[in-house]
Write a protein that holds these residues in place. Sequence first.
Motif, mmCIF file in Angstrom:
data_model
loop_
_atom_site.group_PDB
_atom_site.id
_atom_site.type_symbol
_atom_site.label_atom_id
_atom_site.label_comp_id
_atom_site.label_asym_id
_atom_site.label_seq_id
_atom_site.Cartn_x
_atom_site.Cartn_y
_atom_site.Cartn_z
ATOM 1 N N ALA A 129 -68.436 52.242 5.179
ATOM 2 C CA ALA A 129 -67.816 53.116 4.176
ATOM 3 C C ALA A 129 -67.286 52.231 3.053
ATOM 4 C CB ALA A 129 -66.684 53.925 4.788
ATOM 5 N N ALA A 130 -67.174 52.800 1.868
ATOM 6 C CA ALA A 130 -66.676 52.033 0.724
ATOM 7 C C ALA A 130 -65.254 51.546 0.973
ATOM 8 C CB ALA A 130 -66.734 52.879 -0.540
ATOM 9 N N ASP A 131 -64.950 50.337 0.500
ATOM 10 C CA ASP A 131 -63.591 49.823 0.628
ATOM 11 C C ASP A 131 -62.715 50.381 -0.503
ATOM 12 O OD1 ASP A 131 -64.074 48.310 -1.666
ATOM 13 O OD2 ASP A 131 -64.242 46.408 -0.605
ATOM 14 N N GLU A 132 -61.459 49.915 -0.573
ATOM 15 C CA GLU A 132 -60.509 50.464 -1.544
ATOM 16 C C GLU A 132 -60.906 50.200 -2.984
ATOM 17 O OE1 GLU A 132 -57.518 46.590 -1.177
ATOM 18 O OE2 GLU A 132 -56.790 48.601 -0.767
ATOM 19 N N ASN A 133 -61.794 49.231 -3.210
ATOM 20 C CA ASN A 133 -62.252 48.931 -4.561
ATOM 21 C C ASN A 133 -63.626 49.525 -4.874
ATOM 22 O OD1 ASN A 133 -60.053 47.144 -5.524
ATOM 23 N ND2 ASN A 133 -60.699 45.873 -3.795
ATOM 24 N N MET A 141 -73.603 48.006 -5.408
ATOM 25 C CA MET A 141 -72.885 47.972 -4.143
ATOM 26 C C MET A 141 -71.622 47.121 -4.222
ATOM 27 S SD MET A 141 -76.039 47.886 -1.408
ATOM 28 C CE MET A 141 -74.992 48.397 -0.034
ATOM 29 N N HIS A 142 -71.534 46.262 -5.235
ATOM 30 C CA HIS A 142 -70.309 45.526 -5.534
ATOM 31 C C HIS A 142 -69.715 46.098 -6.816
ATOM 32 C CE1 HIS A 142 -71.429 41.614 -3.158
ATOM 33 N NE2 HIS A 142 -70.899 42.546 -2.388
ATOM 34 N N SER A 143 -68.414 46.301 -6.838
ATOM 35 C CA SER A 143 -67.769 46.828 -8.046
ATOM 36 C C SER A 143 -67.964 45.891 -9.228
ATOM 37 C CB SER A 143 -66.270 47.042 -7.782
ATOM 38 O OG SER A 143 -66.078 48.046 -6.813
ATOM 39 N N ASN A 144 -67.960 44.610 -8.958
ATOM 40 C CA ASN A 144 -68.359 43.600 -9.942
ATOM 41 C C ASN A 144 -69.557 42.853 -9.375
ATOM 42 O OD1 ASN A 144 -65.265 43.879 -10.212
ATOM 43 N ND2 ASN A 144 -65.862 42.897 -12.116
ATOM 44 N N ASN A 145 -70.525 42.583 -10.205
ATOM 45 C CA ASN A 145 -71.627 41.734 -9.782
ATOM 46 C C ASN A 145 -71.194 40.269 -9.833
ATOM 47 O OD1 ASN A 145 -74.509 43.047 -9.332
ATOM 48 N ND2 ASN A 145 -73.388 44.306 -10.818
ATOM 49 N N GLY A 205 -62.444 49.462 -15.047
ATOM 50 C CA GLY A 205 -61.838 48.921 -13.833
ATOM 51 C C GLY A 205 -62.745 47.891 -13.193
ATOM 52 N N TYR A 206 -62.169 46.935 -12.548
ATOM 53 C CA TYR A 206 -62.969 45.916 -11.893
ATOM 54 C C TYR A 206 -62.192 45.326 -10.736
ATOM 55 C CZ TYR A 206 -60.082 42.789 -14.745
ATOM 56 O OH TYR A 206 -59.033 42.150 -15.333
ATOM 57 N N LEU A 207 -62.910 44.683 -9.847
ATOM 58 C CA LEU A 207 -62.313 44.071 -8.678
ATOM 59 C C LEU A 207 -61.645 42.765 -9.068
ATOM 60 C CD1 LEU A 207 -61.983 43.833 -5.586
ATOM 61 C CD2 LEU A 207 -64.221 42.728 -5.525
ATOM 62 N N GLN A 208 -60.369 42.610 -8.717
ATOM 63 C CA GLN A 208 -59.669 41.365 -8.975
ATOM 64 C C GLN A 208 -59.868 40.450 -7.782
ATOM 65 O OE1 GLN A 208 -55.570 41.778 -9.979
ATOM 66 N NE2 GLN A 208 -55.185 39.581 -10.038
ATOM 67 N N LEU A 209 -60.475 39.283 -8.035
ATOM 68 C CA LEU A 209 -60.792 38.352 -6.966
ATOM 69 C C LEU A 209 -59.606 37.445 -6.674
ATOM 70 C CD1 LEU A 209 -64.334 37.225 -8.106
ATOM 71 C CD2 LEU A 209 -63.782 38.887 -6.357
#
Length: 340
Positions: free
Chosen positions: A240-244, A276-280, A330-334
């Motif tokens: 299932a998708a994560d929080e991001n 499949m990744h919020s950021n590539n 919006g983007y995933l903060q690493l």
Amino acid sequence: MNAKGEATAIKHYSMGRLSFERTTVMPDNRTVYIGDDGGYTMMFMYIADQAKDLSAGTLYAAKWIQTDAKDGGAANLKWIKLGHAADKEIKELAQSLTFSDIFETSSVPADGFTPVRTSSSGGKTEYLKVRPGMEKAAAFLESRRYGAIKGATSEFNKMEAVEYNKTDNKVYMAMSYIEKGMLQGNTDPVDDIHVDKISAGGVYELSLTKGQKDSESHQIDSNYVAGSIDGLVMGEDLAAADENGNTANVDKIANPDNIVYSGSMRTLFIAEDSSMHSNNFAWAYNIDTKKLSRIVSVPGGGEATGLQLQQNLHGYTYLMVSSQNPGHVGYLQLPQLTGR
């Protein structure tokens, strides 16, 4: 290309008809591996008659003989000779023949007709028979269909870039999505590939050898013929998708597209084209330590692409990475990356 940097594009009809992705030429300047993009595609190898001249040669398609289903799967490869031709003669055939000149067709199973499923038919099963004397036209103008008739595997999915490791004599091949025709339990006419699903895809490693023979036991005139293929570095789907919003593990690759290899660094660089990744991301994979390092994150919605590697330029090595089509809000903060 001349001294002024001027070049003329040439269409090489003798290399077959397919969805060309990146092609890679081996050190003999004759043997070429070709990425064939799409669903129900093939793995092709072209061997030119003369070095540095791709205007005439022999076209082969691979048969996947599976040995493992896990982690992308593994297989031995047998190469099926489709034919030999020169650009000029195939260009003339292309200008004069239609599909119905080359094949007889049936809408249902029938004696003498071979069931094939390829990207050329939209992934649907066709029943085909090559008309007498049309073998060469079929091989080079309908390479996938003819390859399937001859027994080559037409179940690869989203085959992308191809790269070469000279020291180890390996070819790397990106498979962006390991699904559809590659999965177990399909009703494909042959079903050579039956591996576990990885929608996040992966990169395969092909081991090259000399002295190989084709499916008819004829010697293949190249020292760079792939005898086996194995999953090298794979993505991982999430249940299932994560929080991001990621549906693939962010610590592994997803939907690899561009790849380049550095021999001096013993590192394969991988760029993603994924939803499949919020950021590539772009990655570095050390083929000795098996360490996978995330090195670049591009803006949300943007594809990581255009990998170029310039080694030993005034003592430095440069890796160039592009981002195209950003715009996702919006983007995933690493987390901060250290020691990479």
